[in-house]
Design an enzyme around this catalytic site. Structure first.
Site, PDB file in Angstrom:
ATOM      1  CE  LYS A  46      -3.923   2.091   2.734  1.00 45.84           C
ATOM      2  NZ  LYS A  46      -4.672   1.902   3.920  1.00 45.84           N
ATOM      3  CB  SER A  50      -8.015   3.557   2.918  1.00 44.58           C
ATOM      4  OG  SER A  50      -7.113   2.856   3.831  1.00 44.58           O
ATOM      5  CB  SER A  99      -8.069   0.837   5.842  1.00 44.13           C
ATOM      6  OG  SER A  99      -8.916   2.202   5.809  1.00 44.13           O
TER       7      SER A  99
END
Ligand SMILES: [Zn+2]
Lengths: 490, 500
Positions: A80, A155, A179
């Site tokens: 990420k 996210s 997330s």
């Protein structure tokens, strides 16, 4: 090469058996990304030469002595884009960090590198990890591999989509209010948020420090457990990382749920829960009962207050964490002559609307005269929520519930931020209490995956994974592949 | 009492005496950099004065994304040490907070500091001033991180065309010592600061450098009618970088406030800066412009639980403080209070004195020499004895010669002066140059006789009752022996002859 394995465990075994090379796996990963990512937009940056060198090094090690090669030697992984990798552009999905190349590597990432992993690239995410749909990325939304018209969740949407679309067998995400787990649920993969303090946050670009936690996303619970094991453990560079020993989740992974008491919190099955998701989760509970677990209804009365508590604490911390993006030392600078105008212009141009909204919310909550009414009260409720979990865990070994109240929704559905915040209702309490939580695929609702969430007491990460694994092995949901993206790519 | 309001008023050249008898209320806030090797939250060197700009930095103290602070244990220990030296209470539980504001020298956009649960509270510092005992409460001693430094192209930020930031100082451990508003005059303020600085240097936590800013002071000054209890409007004064500046600024501010009230005006809460060149404070910021720092608990650091054992360990290692040490030296060594205060001014000085006495030099002789001639040379040469060419070994040897009567004090002083920087063995030099004291009664007797003959007027004056008239006669003998004569013996022989 088409026979190359998809799971992490499969890749590791094949690499050691010599039936596939690290270079071939990297090549296959790149081919998948080249073919599918123009639609999915899971990746923000590729590591290029860095990955080639890592794969070549891995192949040399595997050629010399496959038995003593490090555990992930030659396996392609994705990170990420809030996780720093030295020399690689790290944007946190924000314009304000466009072009930022950190001179250091996050501890969790370094541990994967030390384990021999080959970093293929950085995955797209909501700006500074603030969002539940990945629509808040400054670099365009990620699309759900199951249906390109829908969001992947957020996210860590890029990390979830990259695994779901078989671009990489393992990715790292971060989970502040769901997330990792929520996009895992919406993309039909496994996502694990470890106990707070279990994985170092050093090198993780902070959203909300007291809630952020790094964790793996993978196709199976076993893969997620291995990824977790490799990144977990004390880090002297993170003052909040725990010194207690890490229990190996792989050792007891197959021990099943026979005799375990599982709590079903009634508050997690309330209004707003999609009937299809509810049905899928209820069927999953029956599967667990069939495997020998005892199910018991429990109550977490403060669940209602969790969301508002979270949306005070997280923005408050964020408003402070994001103060460093001022255009002085790194990232975007909109030079306007005076200091104040440079600050204002840089931050106005650099931050997206959701980030600005949360900075304002947090600044307000911390302001003198409002602190007691908001931040202090939120901290009290947070303590209460923790205590309720502790109380429940005196009676049950773990909690099982839905991960997300809904399945993947079409892009643009939640233009009202409040309705988007409501989607986090089943995941944020777990962050507030610092507990480990895993989401595992538990069914299909209208062609879209649903997720079952397993939550265990603090530092009982292995237990959460063991229960999820038992369920997963009894079902086949994790073997389903998203058809949407394949169709679009061909 | 010094620093009375009348004095202060006069110092400002104000309109004379105040209609109301005012009393000043002063509280000092000191920021002292700790002498740790590394910074507060990272491994960078904490020394920055001689480093090239931004050399002593890393991602942590530059506030780069994703970096985290790790507490410097030594800094905590030094703060606890200070707190104990200032008689503070150390709570079991303490935490760091974030103080949020934007400024280019503050890389994270917040300073890691303490707000509601400081490392220590409720202490005090006592000292003597003009024969009175003054006691100043210490509200708290706590720990934070220093900021970077700005270099403006221009005098001040407002008119600068550009500014450069140096982050070498960013993250240096900074101890905040907040005093209660217990001081009543500029003189008390200055004395408090000097004693505080002495203690910090004594316990080895701070280098006490006001000019370079490793020891900084802000003052809160207000006035009220004498005898009343309520506090007046508080004004904060900044930018004072010497003890003298603190005294002058406080004096000025007291006089200014009285003049404002006497003139029918009113005071308002503000921050004022001391401008040395103008000898005045000027307004920098009013209360309305004060920051809202939005303090909240630092989520990147776990709360700190020090434990009684740690605190006791620090307490045990605490050195004897200057006042106690002076008292002990008076008691044990029989030296005067004045000597004791001089000798305990710094810990190194006191250690040096005690080492010298420990090597057999009598306390009185050691105290006299160290407190006078040695101190004068040390100050003149900016070199303490233990770093001088002579060294403690040389001084011990020299004082040994004095005490044995081998040389007289005139010779010894000359030798001290000669050898202080150059070094050398006093025993060998005295032997080689024949500087030994002449204490042979026969030899001196002849010289004394000659001196009497040569100074008839002085002799007559002495015999007429003028005691001091004898000095030129003694001088005559000393000169004849090139200063080596035993002065006491010469005196005795003279008196014997003149009264005989
Ligand atoms: Zn540093």
């Amino acid at each position: 090469m088409s026979a190359a394995p998809e799971t992490l465990a499969g890749c590791v075994a094949a690499l050691r058996a010599g039936t596939v090379s690290a270079a071939e796996l990297l090549e296959r990963s790149r081919a998948r990304i080249a073919a599918l990512d123009p639609q999915v937009n899971a990746f923000l940056g590729r590591t290029g030469e860095l990955a080639d060198r890592a794969a070549a090094a891995a192949d040399r090690l595997l050629a010399e002595d496959p038995a003593s090669a490090p555990p992930l030697c030659g396996v392609p992984v994705a990170l990420k884009d809030v996780l720093c990798l030295e020399g690689a552009e790290t944007t946190a999905g924000s314009r304000i960090l466009g072009g930022f190349r950190p001179p250091y590597t996050a501890t969790a990432v370094q541990r994967l590198l030390d384990a021999g992993a080959v970093v293929v690239g950085k995955t797209n995410c909501d700006e500074f990890a603030m969002g539940s749909s990945n629509e808040n990325s400054a670099y365009g939304p990620v699309r759900n591999p199951w249906d390109l018209g829908r969001v992947p969740g957020g996210s860590s949407g890029g990390s979830a989509a990259a695994v779901a679309a078989r671009m990489v067998p393992l990715s790292l995400g971060t989970d502040t209010g769901g997330s990792i787990r929520q996009p895992a649920a919406l993309c039909g993969v496994v996502g694990f948020k470890p106990t707070y303090g279990r994985v170092s946050r050093y090198g993780l670009i902070a959203f909300a420090s007291s809630l952020d936690q790094v964790g793996p996303l993978a196709l199976t619970v076993e893969d997620a457990a291995l990824g977790y094991l490799l990144i977990a453990g004390h880090d002297p560079a993170d003052g909040t990382s725990s010194r207690s020993a890490v229990e190996d989740p792989l050792t007891g992974l197959g021990e099943g749920v026979e005799g375990l008491r599982l709590g079903v919190p009634r508050e997690y099955f309330g209004v707003g829960l999609d009937p299809g998701v509810r049905a899928a989760v209820e069927r999953a509970l029956e599967v667990l009962r069939g495997l020998g677990a005892t199910l018991e209804e429990v109550s977490l009365p403060s669940t209602d207050a969790a969301l508002s508590t979270y949306y005070i604490i997280a923005p408050a911390e964020a408003s402070s964490n994001l103060a460093r993006y001022d255009g002085i030392r790194f990232g975007l600078r909109e030079d306007r002559g005076s200091l104040l105008q440079t600050y204002l212009s840089t931050r106005d141009a650099g931050f997206g609307p959701e980030v600005k909204r949360r900075i304002m919310l947090g600044t307000y909550a911390l302001s003198s005269g409002y602190y007691d009414a908001y931040y202090r009260k939120a901290q009290k409720v947070r303590t209460l929520i923790s205590e309720e979990f502790s109380h429940v865990f005196e009676r049950v070994d773990a909690i099982v519930c839905p991960t997300s109240p809904v399945t993947a929704f079409p892009l643009g559905t939640h233009s009202d931020p409040l309705s988007m915040y409501l989607l986090d209702v089943l995941t944020v309490p777990v962050n507030l209490a610092g507990l480990p939580g895993v989401s595992v695929p538990c069914g299909m609702v209208g062609g879209l995956p649903a997720g079952l969430q397993v939550v265990a007491p603090r530092f009982m990460d292995a237990r959460a994974l063991r229960i999820a694994h038992a369920y997963e092995q009894a079902t086949e949901w994790h073997t389903l592949q998203p058809g949407g993206v394949e169709a679009a790519a061909t | 009492m010094t620093g009375t309001l009348r004095d202060a008023s006069a110092a400002q050249g104000g309109s004379g005496e105040s209609a109301v008898d005012h009393e000043a209320v002063i509280g000092l806030e000191v920021h002292a950099q700790l002498l740790t090797r590394s910074k507060m939250f990272c491994g960078c060197p904490a020394t920055y004065v001689e480093a090239e700009p931004n050399d002593n930095t890393c991602p942590v103290c530059l506030g780069m994304p994703g970096t985290l602070p790790v507490i410097n244990r030594r800094a905590v220990e030094y703060t606890v040490r200070t707190a104990l030296a200032l008689n503070c209470v150390i709570p079991d539980f303490t935490k760091f907070d974030r103080k949020n504001y934007f400024y280019p020298d503050l890389p994270k956009g917040y300073q890691i500091s303490k707000y509601d649960l400081p490392l220590s509270v409720d202490g005090h510092l006592e000292f003597d001033l003009d024969g009175r005992r003054v006691r100043c409460g210490i509200t708290r001693v706590h720990l934070e991180e220093d900021t970077g430094t700005l270099h403006h192209a221009g005098d001040v930020l407002q008119s600068a065309t550009s500014s450069l930031v140096d982050y070498n100082r960013s993250g240096v451990p900074l101890m905040e010592i907040v005093g209660e508003p217990d001081l009543r005059s500029a003189a008390e303020a200055k004395e408090y600061l000097e004693r505080l600085r002495q203690i910090l240097m004594y316990i080895g936590v701070n280098d006490g450098n006001l000019e370079q800013g490793s020891f900084r002071c802000d003052a809160n000054v207000s006035i009220r009618p004498r005898g009343t209890e309520t506090l007046g409007v508080k004004v904060e004064i900044k930018n004072m970088n010497s003890f003298r500046a603190v005294q002058r600024a406080v004096e000025y501010e007291i006089a200014r406030q009285i003049a404002v009230l006497d003139g029918g005006g009113s005071l308002h809460q503000e921050t004022r800066g001391w401008v040395e060149a103008r000898g005045a404070t000027i307004s920098q910021r009013s209360k309305e412009q004060a920051h809202d720092y939005r303090y909240f608990p630092e989520p990147d650091l776990a709360p700190l639980v020090l434990g009684a054992e740690f605190v006791e360990e620090v307490r045990r290692a605490l050195p004897e403080l200057p006042e106690a040490r002076a008292a002990r030296l008076i008691e044990q060594h029989g030296i005067t209070e004045g000597e004791a205060v001089l000798l305990t001014a710094t810990r190194e000085q006191a250690d040096s004195y005690e080492r010298i006495v420990g090597r057999g030099v009598s306390a009185g002789v050691a105290a006299r020499w160290l407190g006078n001639d040695v101190l004068r040379l040390a100050n003149a040469d900016h070199l303490p004895l233990w770093e001088s060419g002579l060294g403690e070994d040389g001084l011990v040897a020299l004082l040994g010669l004095v005490e044995a009567g081998t040389v007289n004090s005139t010779t010894a002083k000359a030798l001290l002066e000669e050898l202080y920087l150059a070094g050398g063995d006093p025993v060998a030099i005295v032997r080689d140059r024949g500087l030994g004291q002449v204490s042979d009664t026969d030899a001196l007797g002849a010289l004394v006789d000659a001196a009497i003959t040569a100074n008839p007027k002085a002799v007559a004056d002495f015999q007429a009752g003028k005691e001091t008239a004898l000095q030129p006669v003694v001088g005559h003998v000393m000169k004849a022996t090139r200063g080596r004569a035993d002065a006491r013996l010469v005196n005795r022989l003279l008196r014997e002859r003149l009264s005989g």
